[in-house]
Design an enzyme around this catalytic site. Structure first.
Site, PDB file in Angstrom:
ATOM      1  N   LYS A 285      36.318  -3.537  33.919  1.00  0.00           N
ATOM      2  CA  LYS A 285      35.334  -2.467  33.846  1.00  0.00           C
ATOM      3  C   LYS A 285      35.208  -1.954  32.405  1.00  0.00           C
ATOM      4  O   LYS A 285      36.125  -2.121  31.594  1.00  0.00           O
ATOM      5  CB  LYS A 285      35.788  -1.289  34.728  1.00  0.00           C
ATOM      6  CG  LYS A 285      35.865  -1.561  36.211  1.00  0.00           C
ATOM      7  CD  LYS A 285      36.405  -0.335  36.936  1.00  0.00           C
ATOM      8  CE  LYS A 285      36.499  -0.570  38.438  1.00  0.00           C
ATOM      9  NZ  LYS A 285      35.183  -0.673  39.079  1.00  0.00           N
ATOM     10  N   ARG A 359      36.517  -5.166  49.074  1.00  0.00           N
ATOM     11  CA  ARG A 359      36.111  -5.878  50.293  1.00  0.00           C
ATOM     12  C   ARG A 359      37.086  -6.997  50.648  1.00  0.00           C
ATOM     13  O   ARG A 359      37.192  -7.390  51.814  1.00  0.00           O
ATOM     14  CB  ARG A 359      34.683  -6.405  50.123  1.00  0.00           C
ATOM     15  CG  ARG A 359      34.499  -7.446  49.034  1.00  0.00           C
ATOM     16  CD  ARG A 359      33.048  -7.585  48.607  1.00  0.00           C
ATOM     17  NE  ARG A 359      32.600  -6.406  47.873  1.00  0.00           N
ATOM     18  CZ  ARG A 359      31.361  -6.235  47.435  1.00  0.00           C
ATOM     19  NH1 ARG A 359      30.433  -7.151  47.663  1.00  0.00           N
ATOM     20  NH2 ARG A 359      31.025  -5.141  46.775  1.00  0.00           N
TER      21      ARG A 359
END
Length: 509
Positions: A285, A359
């Site tokens: 990130k 996920r």
């Protein structure tokens, strides 16, 4: 005066119920009253004190006169401190409720109580008439508004005030004590979730998170199971293991079980994302705001707090929490974009983006949770930045089985957490096709990121299970200033939503 036993684990203020206005010993007490604004179009309009069976007409007139002298308007969440010598209290805090209403929504009262509590931190005791409008909302708002997280401050910077010390609510009715106890337990559970989220990742890594979850669960009699990295590898939890590969602090899977003891009880599975810190892995990130990723275990925090609350309040349903915990770091051992892993249950996944790690751990946990044959499954996670793009920082996205989704969203709105139902279009599954595996973990498209993540998770829910996915990427962590009963930092969302759903299932099936 009836004392409500709370024994708060996280220093929530003690709560008592008074059925009459105390006549003495109030020198250090602040009386909180609700104030309704006058007609904004009338220059002569003045605020009025919300009616109370505990305040005389003379006392109300004294407060209203002081409000006029101080220029108070009674606008929503406006607070005005004043003295009213005839009441015998140290001072009065008038909190605005806005324009007059025939019925007051619970969250208006909850926010007003929260604002009042935030403005009175360090006060020895408060007394309030807001509870006459909504007892539970008042108690929740005062406790949540009083919340402080100071565990890692030294004496140099630690605030002198630690929140309210004690709360007395004015209320009548045979069930007032029970209602106050429930509200106190709910607010304390939210504070538990907030504490988990606010604990820095240097101190809350997977093994430590699992340790604290186990201790909390054991304290209320939950069955507890913790799988370490070796056990996860042997059992085939490829998503949890894959995400945790880049960290020196290995992953865990925690299972917490509340059993009602009833043969006909419904079973609800809870699943929460527990990424104790998320750098994005190899797909790292940007540095700006990465520190907010201390909140990436907000779903797990809420799930743990909720199952513990279900045990404390002895809900007559079975609740089984499955909580994957990992730290997503870049290193020589981290999974790479292009790697293929095998989720628990056998589905293969091409990892195109290691920053879509939530996920992966959730898919493993969902498959395991479905092995318990639940009637319902509730999963929550700080899953996608797309949630904040679609719904902003305060509104969770609710996806899943249509009927159950709408039921959960309605309950979320009723408790003030404001979940909003969103679709899971079938055509989005095509965007998750892989040329080398059963699925890819991200879409090549830039649109509908929140929905695509939900579609991915749907692939792992067993047939016949009513399920919902709550994306709380924004709502679980407040990066701005405090508002209402919500502080800066961890909010505890969606603890109250999930507990409301559990109570509704216990009541209606």
């Amino acid at each position: 005066m009836i004392t409500v036993s709370t024994e708060p684990a996280y220093q929530s203020p003690a709560v008592t119920i008074a059925t009459t206005l105390p006549q003495s010993g109030l020198d250090s007490t602040v009386l909180i009253v609700g104030v309704v604004s006058g007609d904004p179009d009338s220059p002569e309009a003045t605020p009025t004190v919300l009616g109370s069976e505990f305040l005389s007409a003379e006392a109300v007139a004294e407060i209203e006169k002081a409000l006029v002298a101080l220029g108070a308007k009674g606008g929503a969440e406006q607070v005005t401190r004043l003295v009213a010598p005839s009441l015998g209290v140290g001072s009065v805090l008038a909190v605005g409720l806005g324009k007059p209403r025939d019925e007051w929504p619970a969250d208006v009262i909850r926010k007003a109580a929260g604002v009042a509590a935030r403005s009175l931190n360090g006060t020895e005791a408060v007394l309030t008439t807001l509870s006459e409008v909504d007892l539970e909302a008042t108690v929740e708002g005062l406790i949540l508004g009083s919340y402080r997280f100071v565990d890692y401050r030294s004496a140099k910077t630690a605030p002198k005030d630690k929140g309210l010390s004690s709360i007395t609510v004015l209320a009548s009715g045979k069930d007032a004590k029970k209602r106050a106890q429930r509200a106190t337990a709910v607010a304390t559970a939210v504070a538990t979730a907030r504490d988990f989220v606010n604990t820095p990742p240097s101190h809350l890594y997977p093994a430590e998170f699992a340790k604290r979850a186990k201790a909390l669960g054991s304290s209320v009699g939950l069955e507890v199971e913790v799988l370490n990295r070796k056990a996860l590898e042997e059992a085939g939890y490829g998503g949890i293991v894959g995400v945790g590969k880049g960290s020196s602090r290995p992953p865990r899977l925690v299972r917490l079980v509340h059993r009602s003891g009833r043969k006909d009880a419904k079973t609800v599975a809870l699943v929460g994302k527990g990424i104790t810190f998320d750098t994005g892995g190899i797909s790292i990130k940007p540095a700006a705001s990465m520190h907010h990723m201390t909140s990436d275990m907000g779903g797990a925090a809420a799930v743990i707090a909720t199952v513990v609350l279900a045990a404390q309040l002895e809900l007559p349903i079975n609740v089984i929490a499955t909580v994957p915990m990992a730290e997503n770091m870049p290193s020589a051992t981290a999974q790479r974009p292009g790697d293929v892993l095998t989720q628990y249950g056998g589905t293969t996944v091409e990892v195109l983006n290691t920053d879509a790690e939530g996920r992966l751990v959730l898919a493993d946990a969902i498959v395991r949770a479905c092995e318990d044959n639940p009637d319902y499954l509730i999963e929550t996670s700080t899953l996608t930045g797309a949630q904040t793009v679609a719904l902003g920082a305060r509104i969770p996205g609710v996806m899943g089985s249509d009927e159950f989704r709408d039921r959960v969203a309605a309950l979320s709105q009723s408790v003030g957490e404001n979940g909003w139902p969103m679709p899971l279009p079938d055509e989005l599954k095509d965007d998750l096709k892989s040329s080398v595996a059963d699925l890819a973990n991200v879409s090549a498209q830039r649109f509908a990121g929140m929905l695509v993540a939900g579609v991915y998770l749907r692939e792992f829910v067993a047939d016949g299970v009513q399920w919902v996915h709550l994306d709380v990427a924004g709502p679980a962590y407040n990066t701005g200033g405090p508002w209402g009963y919500t502080p800066k930092g961890g909010t505890g969302v969606p603890t109250r939503t999930m507990f409301a759903v559990l109570e509704d299932i216990a009541d209606k099936g």
